[in-house]
Motif scaffolding. Sequence first.
Motif: not given
Length: 254
Positions: A95, A115-118, A152
Amino acid sequence: MVSVETIRSRLIGVPHGFLGRRGGVSQGVCAGLNVGLGSGDERAAIAENRRRAVAAVAPGAALVTVHQVHSAIAVHAAAPWPDDARPHADAMVTDRPGLALGILTADCAPALLADAEAGVIGAAHAGWKGALGGVIEATIVAMEKIGAARERIAAAIGPAIARRSYEVDEAFARRFAEADPDNERFFAPGRAGRHQFDLEAYVAARLAAAGVTRVEAMGLDTYADPDRFFSYRRATHSGEADYGRQISLIALPG
């Protein structure tokens, strides 16, 4: 100078790319963009090829790779580690912006996940052994531990040996059937007593079964395209003493 060829998925919403052999400086049987530290290629050429690969996908990022052993082990990369201290594993997650996760292949299937959002990414080396053993699922679980949600996640499967080029014996096919009778669908008849295995479709099915609903397979055969890709099986069939490795990269924007 031939530019580095970078193949991208329409689904992965972060910097990424599947690279082949075009655009590198290596010569001989490893000619092109060979990034394999396990090859007999010149170290300086490998280093330059790795630099070019990262510059093509995630300029300024630090490359992180593992010592791949065909396992189902996924590790968390929080910072770069020295090349001579790479963990024995076949997948990485992070991350942290500024890290480029790199998977090396020469017929096995590279899978990139995001998971681009996270802000969580993963990269997996899925040969038949690792895929059967659960490397895809281990990657997803490791991503979830640092904030991803599998519903996601988008995934892409890069250049790998295709079914028409991947002939296996009866014992190989039986191993998959014993793990799950439904695996028969990934095999087609070959020569007498032989089968053709669809590694790409198998990896895609493992992703789908794990709950990843957005999966793109590139459909590119490493064995059949010597101008674009390295292939361990092709090199073996040709009697070559060595073979190059291509790299697949994914990174979070800085």
